[in-house]
Design a protein around this motif. Sequence first.
Motif, PDB file in Angstrom:
ATOM      1  N   PRO A 276       0.807  -1.214   0.000  1.00  0.00           N
ATOM      2  CA  PRO A 276       0.000   0.000   0.000  1.00  0.00           C
ATOM      3  C   PRO A 276       0.844   1.270   0.000  1.00  0.00           C
ATOM      4  N   GLY A 277       0.481   2.179  -0.890  1.00  0.00           N
ATOM      5  CA  GLY A 277       1.204   3.429  -1.059  1.00  0.00           C
ATOM      6  C   GLY A 277       2.149   3.415  -2.234  1.00  0.00           C
ATOM      7  N   ASP A 278       2.536   2.235  -2.726  1.00  0.00           N
ATOM      8  CA  ASP A 278       3.417   2.155  -3.893  1.00  0.00           C
ATOM      9  C   ASP A 278       2.669   2.602  -5.148  1.00  0.00           C
ATOM     10  N   LEU A 279       3.417   3.114  -6.123  1.00  0.00           N
ATOM     11  CA  LEU A 279       2.830   3.585  -7.378  1.00  0.00           C
ATOM     12  C   LEU A 279       2.957   2.509  -8.446  1.00  0.00           C
ATOM     13  N   LEU A 280       1.886   2.295  -9.202  1.00  0.00           N
ATOM     14  CA  LEU A 280       1.867   1.369 -10.326  1.00  0.00           C
ATOM     15  C   LEU A 280       1.758   2.172 -11.615  1.00  0.00           C
ATOM     16  N   PHE A 281       2.341   1.654 -12.690  1.00  0.00           N
ATOM     17  CA  PHE A 281       2.418   2.404 -13.941  1.00  0.00           C
ATOM     18  C   PHE A 281       1.965   1.547 -15.120  1.00  0.00           C
ATOM     19  N   TRP A 282       1.377   2.212 -16.115  1.00  0.00           N
ATOM     20  CA  TRP A 282       0.947   1.573 -17.350  1.00  0.00           C
ATOM     21  C   TRP A 282       1.644   2.264 -18.526  1.00  0.00           C
ATOM     22  N   ALA A 283       2.090   1.471 -19.511  1.00  0.00           N
ATOM     23  CA  ALA A 283       2.824   2.017 -20.657  1.00  0.00           C
ATOM     24  C   ALA A 283       2.347   1.341 -21.932  1.00  0.00           C
ATOM     25  N   TYR A 284       2.450   2.060 -23.052  1.00  0.00           N
ATOM     26  CA  TYR A 284       2.111   1.475 -24.347  1.00  0.00           C
ATOM     27  C   TYR A 284       3.094   0.366 -24.709  1.00  0.00           C
ATOM     28  N   ASP A 285       4.351   0.537 -24.285  1.00  0.00           N
ATOM     29  CA  ASP A 285       5.381  -0.488 -24.469  1.00  0.00           C
ATOM     30  C   ASP A 285       6.035  -0.692 -23.105  1.00  0.00           C
ATOM     31  N   THR A 286       5.737  -1.803 -22.450  1.00  0.00           N
ATOM     32  CA  THR A 286       6.197  -1.987 -21.068  1.00  0.00           C
ATOM     33  C   THR A 286       7.708  -2.158 -20.959  1.00  0.00           C
ATOM     34  N   SER A 287       8.410  -2.332 -22.075  1.00  0.00           N
ATOM     35  CA  SER A 287       9.872  -2.380 -22.035  1.00  0.00           C
ATOM     36  C   SER A 287      10.491  -0.995 -22.157  1.00  0.00           C
ATOM     37  N   ASN A 288       9.671   0.020 -22.383  1.00  0.00           N
ATOM     38  CA  ASN A 288      10.175   1.375 -22.596  1.00  0.00           C
ATOM     39  C   ASN A 288       9.449   2.353 -21.676  1.00  0.00           C
ATOM     40  N   PRO A 289      10.075   2.775 -20.570  1.00  0.00           N
ATOM     41  CA  PRO A 289       9.408   3.699 -19.630  1.00  0.00           C
ATOM     42  C   PRO A 289       9.007   5.027 -20.253  1.00  0.00           C
ATOM     43  N   ASP A 290       9.625   5.372 -21.400  1.00  0.00           N
ATOM     44  CA  ASP A 290       9.247   6.626 -22.053  1.00  0.00           C
ATOM     45  C   ASP A 290       7.822   6.596 -22.582  1.00  0.00           C
ATOM     46  N   THR A 291       7.206   5.409 -22.648  1.00  0.00           N
ATOM     47  CA  THR A 291       5.832   5.309 -23.154  1.00  0.00           C
ATOM     48  C   THR A 291       4.799   5.199 -22.027  1.00  0.00           C
ATOM     49  N   ILE A 292       5.228   5.409 -20.782  1.00  0.00           N
ATOM     50  CA  ILE A 292       4.281   5.388 -19.657  1.00  0.00           C
ATOM     51  C   ILE A 292       3.219   6.463 -19.856  1.00  0.00           C
ATOM     52  N   HIS A 293       1.962   6.106 -19.635  1.00  0.00           N
ATOM     53  CA  HIS A 293       0.870   7.058 -19.832  1.00  0.00           C
ATOM     54  C   HIS A 293      -0.093   7.120 -18.646  1.00  0.00           C
ATOM     55  N   HIS A 294       0.122   6.295 -17.613  1.00  0.00           N
ATOM     56  CA  HIS A 294      -0.824   6.293 -16.492  1.00  0.00           C
ATOM     57  C   HIS A 294      -0.132   5.838 -15.217  1.00  0.00           C
ATOM     58  N   VAL A 295      -0.573   6.387 -14.090  1.00  0.00           N
ATOM     59  CA  VAL A 295      -0.052   6.005 -12.787  1.00  0.00           C
ATOM     60  C   VAL A 295      -1.216   5.934 -11.809  1.00  0.00           C
ATOM     61  N   ALA A 296      -1.129   5.011 -10.864  1.00  0.00           N
ATOM     62  CA  ALA A 296      -2.159   4.859  -9.830  1.00  0.00           C
ATOM     63  C   ALA A 296      -1.474   4.446  -8.532  1.00  0.00           C
ATOM     64  N   MET A 297      -2.203   4.514  -7.422  1.00  0.00           N
ATOM     65  CA  MET A 297      -1.663   4.168  -6.113  1.00  0.00           C
ATOM     66  C   MET A 297      -2.239   2.834  -5.650  1.00  0.00           C
ATOM     67  N   TYR A 298      -1.351   1.928  -5.272  1.00  0.00           N
ATOM     68  CA  TYR A 298      -1.793   0.624  -4.792  1.00  0.00           C
ATOM     69  C   TYR A 298      -2.294   0.742  -3.358  1.00  0.00           C
ATOM     70  N   LEU A 299      -3.427   0.092  -3.078  1.00  0.00           N
ATOM     71  CA  LEU A 299      -4.041   0.139  -1.753  1.00  0.00           C
ATOM     72  C   LEU A 299      -3.866  -1.167  -0.985  1.00  0.00           C
ATOM     73  N   GLY A 300      -3.365  -2.196  -1.661  1.00  0.00           N
ATOM     74  CA  GLY A 300      -3.338  -3.519  -1.062  1.00  0.00           C
ATOM     75  C   GLY A 300      -4.601  -4.283  -1.427  1.00  0.00           C
ATOM     76  N   ASP A 301      -4.593  -5.579  -1.153  1.00  0.00           N
ATOM     77  CA  ASP A 301      -5.767  -6.409  -1.387  1.00  0.00           C
ATOM     78  C   ASP A 301      -6.239  -6.344  -2.834  1.00  0.00           C
ATOM     79  N   GLY A 302      -5.282  -6.131  -3.787  1.00  0.00           N
ATOM     80  CA  GLY A 302      -5.638  -6.123  -5.201  1.00  0.00           C
ATOM     81  C   GLY A 302      -6.453  -4.934  -5.647  1.00  0.00           C
ATOM     82  N   LYS A 303      -6.275  -3.762  -5.011  1.00  0.00           N
ATOM     83  CA  LYS A 303      -7.054  -2.571  -5.376  1.00  0.00           C
ATOM     84  C   LYS A 303      -6.130  -1.375  -5.537  1.00  0.00           C
ATOM     85  N   ILE A 304      -6.551  -0.430  -6.388  1.00  0.00           N
ATOM     86  CA  ILE A 304      -5.844   0.833  -6.579  1.00  0.00           C
ATOM     87  C   ILE A 304      -6.828   1.978  -6.483  1.00  0.00           C
TER      88      ILE A 304
END
Length: 335
Positions: A276-304
Motif C-alpha cells: 500500500p502506497g506504492d505507485l503502479l504504472f501503465w505504458a504502451y510499451d512496457t519495455s520502454n518507460p518513455d511510453t508510460i501514460h498512467h499512474v495509480a496508487m496501490y491500496l493492497g488487497d488487489g485494489k488501486i
Amino acid sequence: MKSALVVGGLVVVATVAVAGVTAVTQVVSQDQAADQARAMSMDCNATLGPITAGPAGSGAADAARLNDDQRGNVALIISIGKDRQLPPLAWQVAIQAGMTESGLRNLDHGDRDSEGMFQMRPSMGWGTPDQVRDPHYAINKFYDVLGRLPNWEQQRPGESAQDVERSAFPDRYHKWEAMAAHLIGNVGLVPDPTGCGQGTGLLVPAPTQAAGHAIEWALGQQGKPYVWGAGTNQQSSFDCSSLMLQAYRDAGVTLPRVSRQQFRAGAMLPVTEAQPGDLLFWAYDTSNPDTIHHVAMYLGDGKIVEAQQTGVPVHIRPVRWGEAELMDQAVRPGV
C-alpha cells in the motif's frame, strides 16, 4: 468490509464501504524495523532491486537472453570490481552502462569515433582506439571516472552511468537496472549486495508513514472529476499524476509532475510485491518507460485508487498483475 493491511513495518487499517465506494485509511503503528531500514538507506542502495530469480521484473528473463560473450564481459566487470575492492553498486553501474552502450559487446565501431564496450571516444580523451577496445582497459577506465564522481553511491545506478557516459538519452540506462541487479547476485555470487538485508523483499526499505498519509489523502478525493493537465494548486479535479503528486506532497514527499517522471522518483521493486502506497504504472510499451501514460496508487488487497480518464471520477478499482500495459516495476516514493 474491513481489512487490515500490513505495509512493511506499518499496520494500515482500511475501512471500505462497498456501496459508497469510499475508504478511510489510518496508520496505526510503525515498528523499529522500518525505522532501521530508513536509517540505513543512505548506506545501501535502495533501488538496486531483487537479486534472485522470481517474479516478473526481477531481471532474470533479460539476463537469460545474454550470450556467452556478454556474460563473459559481465564476469569481467565483476572480477575487476572485486579486485579493486569496489562495492557491488559500482559493478551494477558498469553493467547497466555496458548493456546500454554496446549490449555488453566489445564493438569496433559506434557513433563517430566511439568504440568498445562503453563506446568510449578516443577524441574525448578516453584512450587510444586499441585501448578503448581492450575490455580490461575500458572497465578500469570506467571505474576510474565513476570513482571521481561526487555522491555516486547515493544515487540510482542509471544516474551514475549517465554521469560517466554523458549520453544525450540519460533515462535509457535505467532499463537494465533489474537485470544488472540479478547478475550481481547470480554471477557475482553476492547474497546481499546492498547491505540492506537478504531476500528480495528486504532490499527495498519499508514504506514510510508518509505512505499511509498519502493513501488517506488520495482516498479523500474520490468522486472528483478527471481533467487532463489539472493544476496541482487546486483539488477540484485531477489527472492521474496530479493525484499522486498532491497525495504525496500532502504527506511531505515531493514527486515530479508527470507519470513518466514519477517512475524515476523512488525505489523500484517487482510489481507483484507492491505494498500500500506504492505507485503502479501503465505504458504502451512496457519495455520502454518513455511510453508510460498512467499512474495509480496501490491500496493492497488487489485494489488501486486512480484518476483514470475523462468522464471517470477518482475511484477505487481492482487491479490484476499481468493486466494489459501494466509495468513490471512498482515504485515506492520517499525511500
